[in-house]
Design a protein around this motif. Structure first.
Motif, PDB file in Angstrom:
ATOM      1  N   PRO A   1      42.657  54.997 -70.417  1.00  0.00           N
ATOM      2  CA  PRO A   1      43.915  54.330 -70.781  1.00  0.00           C
ATOM      3  C   PRO A   1      44.838  55.146 -71.675  1.00  0.00           C
ATOM      4  N   GLY A   2      44.312  56.089 -72.447  1.00  0.00           N
ATOM      5  CA  GLY A   2      45.146  56.858 -73.366  1.00  0.00           C
ATOM      6  C   GLY A   2      45.158  58.325 -72.999  1.00  0.00           C
ATOM      7  N   GLY A   3      45.767  59.114 -73.867  1.00  0.00           N
ATOM      8  CA  GLY A   3      45.707  60.551 -73.703  1.00  0.00           C
ATOM      9  C   GLY A   3      46.859  61.174 -72.934  1.00  0.00           C
ATOM     10  N   ARG A   4      47.859  60.377 -72.573  1.00  0.00           N
ATOM     11  CA  ARG A   4      48.966  60.932 -71.801  1.00  0.00           C
ATOM     12  C   ARG A   4      50.211  61.209 -72.637  1.00  0.00           C
ATOM     13  N   GLY A   5      50.253  60.674 -73.846  1.00  0.00           N
ATOM     14  CA  GLY A   5      51.457  60.771 -74.669  1.00  0.00           C
ATOM     15  C   GLY A   5      51.913  62.195 -74.933  1.00  0.00           C
ATOM     16  N   ILE A   6      51.023  63.038 -75.399  1.00  0.00           N
ATOM     17  CA  ILE A   6      51.409  64.413 -75.732  1.00  0.00           C
ATOM     18  C   ILE A   6      51.727  65.196 -74.461  1.00  0.00           C
ATOM     19  N   PHE A   7      50.982  64.927 -73.393  1.00  0.00           N
ATOM     20  CA  PHE A   7      51.277  65.542 -72.092  1.00  0.00           C
ATOM     21  C   PHE A   7      52.708  65.188 -71.669  1.00  0.00           C
ATOM     22  N   LEU A   8      53.058  63.930 -71.809  1.00  0.00           N
ATOM     23  CA  LEU A   8      54.403  63.457 -71.470  1.00  0.00           C
ATOM     24  C   LEU A   8      55.459  64.133 -72.347  1.00  0.00           C
ATOM     25  N   ILE A   9      55.205  64.168 -73.646  1.00  0.00           N
ATOM     26  CA  ILE A   9      56.137  64.792 -74.597  1.00  0.00           C
ATOM     27  C   ILE A   9      56.375  66.255 -74.221  1.00  0.00           C
ATOM     28  N   LYS A  10      55.300  66.971 -73.915  1.00  0.00           N
ATOM     29  CA  LYS A  10      55.418  68.396 -73.569  1.00  0.00           C
ATOM     30  C   LYS A  10      56.202  68.600 -72.273  1.00  0.00           C
ATOM     31  N   ASN A  11      56.168  67.622 -71.389  1.00  0.00           N
ATOM     32  CA  ASN A  11      56.906  67.735 -70.135  1.00  0.00           C
ATOM     33  C   ASN A  11      58.369  67.316 -70.259  1.00  0.00           C
ATOM     34  N   LEU A  12      58.700  66.550 -71.281  1.00  0.00           N
ATOM     35  CA  LEU A  12      60.075  66.075 -71.455  1.00  0.00           C
ATOM     36  C   LEU A  12      60.894  66.952 -72.401  1.00  0.00           C
ATOM     37  N   ALA A  13      60.248  67.489 -73.436  1.00  0.00           N
ATOM     38  CA  ALA A  13      60.950  68.353 -74.391  1.00  0.00           C
ATOM     39  C   ALA A  13      60.901  69.789 -73.883  1.00  0.00           C
ATOM     40  N   ASP A  14      61.899  70.579 -74.240  1.00  0.00           N
ATOM     41  CA  ASP A  14      61.931  71.977 -73.822  1.00  0.00           C
ATOM     42  C   ASP A  14      60.971  72.835 -74.648  1.00  0.00           C
ATOM     43  N   GLU A  15      60.758  72.451 -75.906  1.00  0.00           N
ATOM     44  CA  GLU A  15      59.782  73.131 -76.760  1.00  0.00           C
ATOM     45  C   GLU A  15      59.088  72.069 -77.610  1.00  0.00           C
ATOM     46  N   VAL A  16      57.775  72.220 -77.802  1.00  0.00           N
ATOM     47  CA  VAL A  16      56.997  71.331 -78.668  1.00  0.00           C
ATOM     48  C   VAL A  16      56.141  72.210 -79.557  1.00  0.00           C
ATOM     49  N   LYS A  17      56.286  72.018 -80.881  1.00  0.00           N
ATOM     50  CA  LYS A  17      55.495  72.819 -81.827  1.00  0.00           C
ATOM     51  C   LYS A  17      54.855  71.878 -82.841  1.00  0.00           C
ATOM     52  N   PHE A  18      53.548  71.988 -82.994  1.00  0.00           N
ATOM     53  CA  PHE A  18      52.831  71.211 -84.000  1.00  0.00           C
ATOM     54  C   PHE A  18      52.646  72.054 -85.251  1.00  0.00           C
ATOM     55  N   SER A  19      52.589  71.387 -86.406  1.00  0.00           N
ATOM     56  CA  SER A  19      52.291  72.081 -87.652  1.00  0.00           C
ATOM     57  C   SER A  19      50.812  72.437 -87.675  1.00  0.00           C
ATOM     58  N   ASP A  20      50.402  73.168 -88.696  1.00  0.00           N
ATOM     59  CA  ASP A  20      49.011  73.599 -88.810  1.00  0.00           C
ATOM     60  C   ASP A  20      48.034  72.431 -88.732  1.00  0.00           C
ATOM     61  N   ALA A  21      48.307  71.350 -89.459  1.00  0.00           N
ATOM     62  CA  ALA A  21      47.375  70.223 -89.497  1.00  0.00           C
ATOM     63  C   ALA A  21      47.543  69.303 -88.289  1.00  0.00           C
ATOM     64  N   GLY A  22      48.720  69.307 -87.689  1.00  0.00           N
ATOM     65  CA  GLY A  22      48.966  68.426 -86.552  1.00  0.00           C
ATOM     66  C   GLY A  22      49.663  67.137 -86.918  1.00  0.00           C
ATOM     67  N   ASN A  23      50.044  66.956 -88.183  1.00  0.00           N
ATOM     68  CA  ASN A  23      50.720  65.713 -88.575  1.00  0.00           C
ATOM     69  C   ASN A  23      52.245  65.864 -88.562  1.00  0.00           C
ATOM     70  N   LYS A  24      52.712  66.975 -88.024  1.00  0.00           N
ATOM     71  CA  LYS A  24      54.146  67.222 -87.922  1.00  0.00           C
ATOM     72  C   LYS A  24      54.406  67.899 -86.584  1.00  0.00           C
ATOM     73  N   VAL A  25      55.373  67.379 -85.846  1.00  0.00           N
ATOM     74  CA  VAL A  25      55.708  67.963 -84.551  1.00  0.00           C
ATOM     75  C   VAL A  25      57.217  68.156 -84.461  1.00  0.00           C
ATOM     76  N   SER A  26      57.607  69.295 -83.915  1.00  0.00           N
ATOM     77  CA  SER A  26      59.023  69.585 -83.660  1.00  0.00           C
ATOM     78  C   SER A  26      59.251  69.534 -82.159  1.00  0.00           C
ATOM     79  N   LEU A  27      60.266  68.800 -81.759  1.00  0.00           N
ATOM     80  CA  LEU A  27      60.649  68.684 -80.351  1.00  0.00           C
ATOM     81  C   LEU A  27      62.037  69.272 -80.205  1.00  0.00           C
ATOM     82  N   VAL A  28      62.171  70.274 -79.359  1.00  0.00           N
ATOM     83  CA  VAL A  28      63.465  70.921 -79.158  1.00  0.00           C
ATOM     84  C   VAL A  28      63.955  70.603 -77.741  1.00  0.00           C
ATOM     85  N   PHE A  29      65.215  70.229 -77.676  1.00  0.00           N
ATOM     86  CA  PHE A  29      65.855  69.920 -76.398  1.00  0.00           C
ATOM     87  C   PHE A  29      67.052  70.829 -76.233  1.00  0.00           C
TER      88      PHE A  29
END
Length: 135
Positions: free
Chosen positions: A103-131
């Motif tokens: 049931p889960g596990g598709r969110g980040i896959f979806l985000i990576k396919n919709l944004a032109d760039e996706v960058k996570f911080s070292d810990a993973g609690n911060k994400v940058s989405l570039v369009f």
């Protein structure tokens, strides 16, 4: 140069509607078009939802921070939670046969396919989405 827009919300899934209004405001402020608007709406709300549910464990005492900034021809959204982060390097592939029924596990896959760039911080609690605005 326009100033970044910022938003801080408590970790309640009901606050996704505030995020949607924030994105609508950003659309008016930065004047981006319909082509990128849909991708932004889905990717950013999914990122905020992940921050609320997975990052902050739906703890309303913890906040999610959202900002957006126009850099040359790109819109950059940053979503940050107050959680411990996660291992974003080793996520299961939601398109693998063994994961299709999960049931889960598709969110980040979806985000990576919709944004032109996706960058996570070292810990993973911060994400940058570039369009990209002119692609």
């Amino acid at each position: 140069m326009q100033q970044p827009l910022k938003l801080k919300i408590p970790s309640l899934t009901d606050n996704i509607r505030i995020v949607e209004s924030f994105i609508d405001h950003a659309r008016e402020y930065y004047k981006f078009n319909d082509d990128v608007y849909g991708n932004i709406m889905i990717a950013v709300t999914e990122s905020v939802n992940n921050a609320i549910v997975h990052g902050n464990k739906s703890d309303k005492e913890k906040n999610v921070h959202l900002s957006v900034e126009l850099n040359e021809e790109n819109l950059s959204f940053v979503v940050e939670d107050e959680g411990l982060g996660f291992d974003y390097e080793n996520l299961p592939d939601p398109t693998a046969p063994e994961n299709l029924e999960k049931p889960g596990g598709r969110g980040i896959f979806l985000i990576k396919n919709l944004a032109d760039e996706v960058k996570f911080s070292d810990a993973g609690n911060k994400v940058s989405l570039v369009f990209y605005l002119n692609s």
